[in-house]
Design an enzyme around this catalytic site. Structure first.
Site, PDB file in Angstrom:
ATOM      1  N   PHE A  50       1.153   5.159   0.781  1.00  0.00           N
ATOM      2  CA  PHE A  50       0.511   6.151   1.633  1.00  0.00           C
ATOM      3  C   PHE A  50       1.039   7.535   1.277  1.00  0.00           C
ATOM      4  CE2 PHE A  50       0.335   2.241   4.008  1.00  0.00           C
ATOM      5  CZ  PHE A  50      -0.851   2.300   4.738  1.00  0.00           C
ATOM      6  N   THR A 108       0.854  -1.189   0.000  1.00  0.00           N
ATOM      7  CA  THR A 108       0.000   0.000   0.000  1.00  0.00           C
ATOM      8  C   THR A 108       0.887   1.235   0.000  1.00  0.00           C
ATOM      9  OG1 THR A 108      -1.825  -1.122   1.084  1.00  0.00           O
ATOM     10  CG2 THR A 108      -1.801   1.269   1.238  1.00  0.00           C
TER      11      THR A 108
END
Ligand code: PEP
Ligand code: MN
Length: 630
Positions: free
Chosen positions: A533, A531
């Site tokens: 960010f 992921t």
């Protein structure tokens, strides 16, 4: 010997035990572990263990089987973490120490120090006393060099390390350096080890040219037995019959040492290979093999270097190496050690000076969420306070209101795609900007309340995305997958639940935080689960000076070819676009907002020119921030 203390031993009993041992001539070290406290006692005296075992407050006595005692993992089962100023070596963070082989002049060490700092190195090296193979080679600048090294360290905020070659220099040298280095040629110079160890400062101990691992750990034992608690081992290549490289980097020494000893181990790929272009691959291999850090030779002009030029990296090469390590880190479950970036320094500094509490960084979810991991990985260790809020919008609101200094928002997942809500929030909060980005590997774990066995499980709770990422595993077990609002929240729920048939899928941090047992690690089907960010701040907050990436949004004018015209501007200015995503504009059916990531070229003016032109061909252009890419 290791003396395991009874839980709740009284202070007078502990005092009696330690005076008994010191009167017998033992050196003592107390090691507080997770479950028990032990006292390590070492010395050249022999004793009947039963004499110790009968003392009040003593649970049992265990002999240390290895010839090295204080360096042995038997004495200290957890990894030791050595602090050198703000830098901690021995945890999950990769520490990068860099600098020239030798300090050559005040300007040279200042220039290299800034290059190291800008690239993200956290500590500066530079020899002042050089143990050269030939007496006719440059021998170093001595104390004058150490003075310049210290000045460069202070100017850049980097702690400094330098090699000590003579016992009589050790004490004076301690006033200039934050850590000593013992060179390969001196690993078994026992008088040197004793005098350096007795100063009590951190020591980086290079492995001897032809030393076995046991000899190396015995040398560490000399340092520890002489008074310092802070020894860092450094594998720097050993002598073999191979001639292709200067030495042979013993990569397997890393996992071997980590099993035998609690001491941190770093690697010097520069002396190991002796060849500049062999340094980066060996550095990456060392990180993959479990090294806690690297010590690398870097020079602003290696061709003119007084020593070890051919193995010294150019600053740009060091910069690239650090980025490559950063890219590798999430795959091997590590993070980069960082010093605060200049734009973070003011906020972090006022906390260190005790004026305010730790700056808050807000994230959405419960403690132990993957966003919290992103915060821990991104900011300097222990210097910020990750604070959970219920919704993504709350992150933006607390940063806007100044309650939090930064926010951490997930932007996209490599398997599931963009987190659209956050794209929308970024466009809707013009007073918020992106100041950084970080990529985290998502590793899902199966967790239960302590004592629950796998065979007890019937139901598994997690965020729907996590459940789908672990669908194969859950199906193979025949459990019921039950969606929950987020992963760490599912862990919290399992921790509170009275039912014994429930489990959660969440991060290792969530298990730790909610005191759950991990029954299986990495249960996701596809390990390439990352992921990305964005780190957000108020628009008025300073941003990074070394930004190389920018994000912006725009809408189209309504005529055919409008998008092509916009993209043509980027092409004309040779701007590399790394992402283009379209989003429906709220309240305007069938109109779209575009979200773009671009790389800022070395010549930032080219980007600014493109930006100006872009605003003429597009509508509602808004820059979301400039930051350093991962
Ligand atoms: C050095 O680090 O500059 C050095 C001389 O290293 P080693 O002792 O490993 O040869
Ligand atoms: Mn060198």
């Amino acid at each position: 010997m290791i003396i395991v203390l009874k839980n709740g031993i009284s202070d007078p009993d502990k005092d009696r035990l330690t005076s008994f041992l010191s009167e017998k001539g033992f050196r003592i070290r107390e090691v507080v572990g997770e479950n028990e406290t032990v006292v390590g006692a070492v010395g050249s005296v022999s004793i009947d263990y039963r004499e110790v075992e009968i003392l009040p407050g003593v649970d049992r006595v265990i002999p240390i089987s290895k010839p090295y005692k204080m360096a042995s993992r038997e004495l200290h089962p957890q990894d030791s973490v050595v602090s050198i100023g703000r830098v901690k070596i021995g945890g999950s963070r990769i520490v990068t120490i860099a600098g020239p082989c030798a300090v050559e002049s005040r300007q040279q060490i200042l220039d290299v120090a800034w290059a190291v700092r800008e690239a993200g190195g956290v500590m500066l090296r530079g020899g002042a006393f050089k143990p050269r193979t030939s007496p006719y080679s440059f021998q170093g600048m001595g104390f004058e060099g150490l003075k310049y090294l210290k000045e460069a360290g202070e100017a850049t905020g980097l702690p400094v390390v330098s090699e000590v070659v003579s016992p009589s220099d050790a004490e004076e040298m301690g006033r200039y350096v934050d850590a000593f280095q013992i060179g390969t040629r001196n690993m078994q110079n026992f008088e040197l080890l004793k005098s350096v160890g007795s100063i009590g400062m951190p020591v980086i101990l290079k492995r001897g040219l032809s030393a076995t691992i046991e000899e190396w750990l015995m040398a560490a034992e000399y340092l520890l037995a002489s008074g310092t608690e802070d020894v860092i081992l450094c594998e720097r290549g050993i002598r073999t019959f191979g001639r292709a490289t200067r030495n042979t980097l013993d990569i397997s020494a890393i996992p071997v040492v980590r099993e035998l000893s609690h001491l941190p181990i770093i690697v010097d790929p520069s002396h190991a290979t002796g060849i500049r272009d062999k340094v980066p691959p060996m550095a990456l291999a060392s990180v993959a093999a479990g090294a806690h850090g690297l010590i690398v030779e870097v020079h602003t002009n290696p061709d003119k270097s007084f020593s070890d030029g051919p193995q010294s990296l150019w600053p740009q090469q060091f910069d690239k190496l650090l980025r490559d390590i950063e890219a590798l880190c999430p795959t091997v479950g590590r993070e980069m050690a960082r010093l605060p970036e200049r734009h973070q320094e003011d906020v972090l500094q006022s906390h260190l000076e005790g004026k305010v509490g730790k700056p808050k960084v807000v994230f959405q979810g419960e403690r132990g969420a993957y966003s919290e991991r992103a915060i821990l990985n991104y900011f300097p260790e222990g210097e910020v306070d990750p604070t959970p809020v219920p919704a993504f919008r709350d992150i933006f609101n607390s940063v806007l209101a100044g309650d939090a200094s930064w926010g951490m928002v997930p932007i996209e997942n490599s398997l599931a795609g963009s987190v659209l809500e956050n794209y929308d929030l970024l466009t809707r909060y013009p007073d918020i900007k992106i100041v950084g980005e970080i990529k985290v590997r998502i590793r899902h774990n199966l967790m239960v309340k302590p004592g629950v066995a796998e065979s007890d499980i019937r139901r598994v709770f997690s965020h729907p995305q996590a459940l789908s990422q672990c669908a194969e595993y859950i199906a193979a077990k025949g459990w019921e997958a039950i969606p929950f609002f987020d992963t760490a929240g599912a862990a919290a729920m399992v921790a509170r639940s009275k039912d014994r048939d429930v489990a959660a899928i969440a991060s290792a941090e969530a298990a730790l935080f909610h005191r759950l047992d991990i029954l299986a690690e990495d249960v996701e089907t596809n390990p390439r689960n990352y992921t990305r960010f964005a780190v957000i701040a108020h628009v008025d907050a300073p941003g990074p000076e070394n930004a190389d990436k920018s994000s912006f949004t725009f809408a189209l004018k309504s005529h055919p070819g409008a998008l092509a015209e916009c993209l043509a501007v980027l092409k004309a200015h040779d701007i590399d676009m790394t992402k283009l995503e379209s989003r429906p504009i709220a309240g305007k059916p069938w109109s779209y907002m575009f979200y773009v990531d671009v790389m800022i070229p070395e010549d930032a003016a080219r980007f600014e020119a493109a930006e100006t032109e872009f605003q003429n061909v597009a509508q509602e252009y808004r820059n979301l921030g400039r930051y350093r890419s991962v």
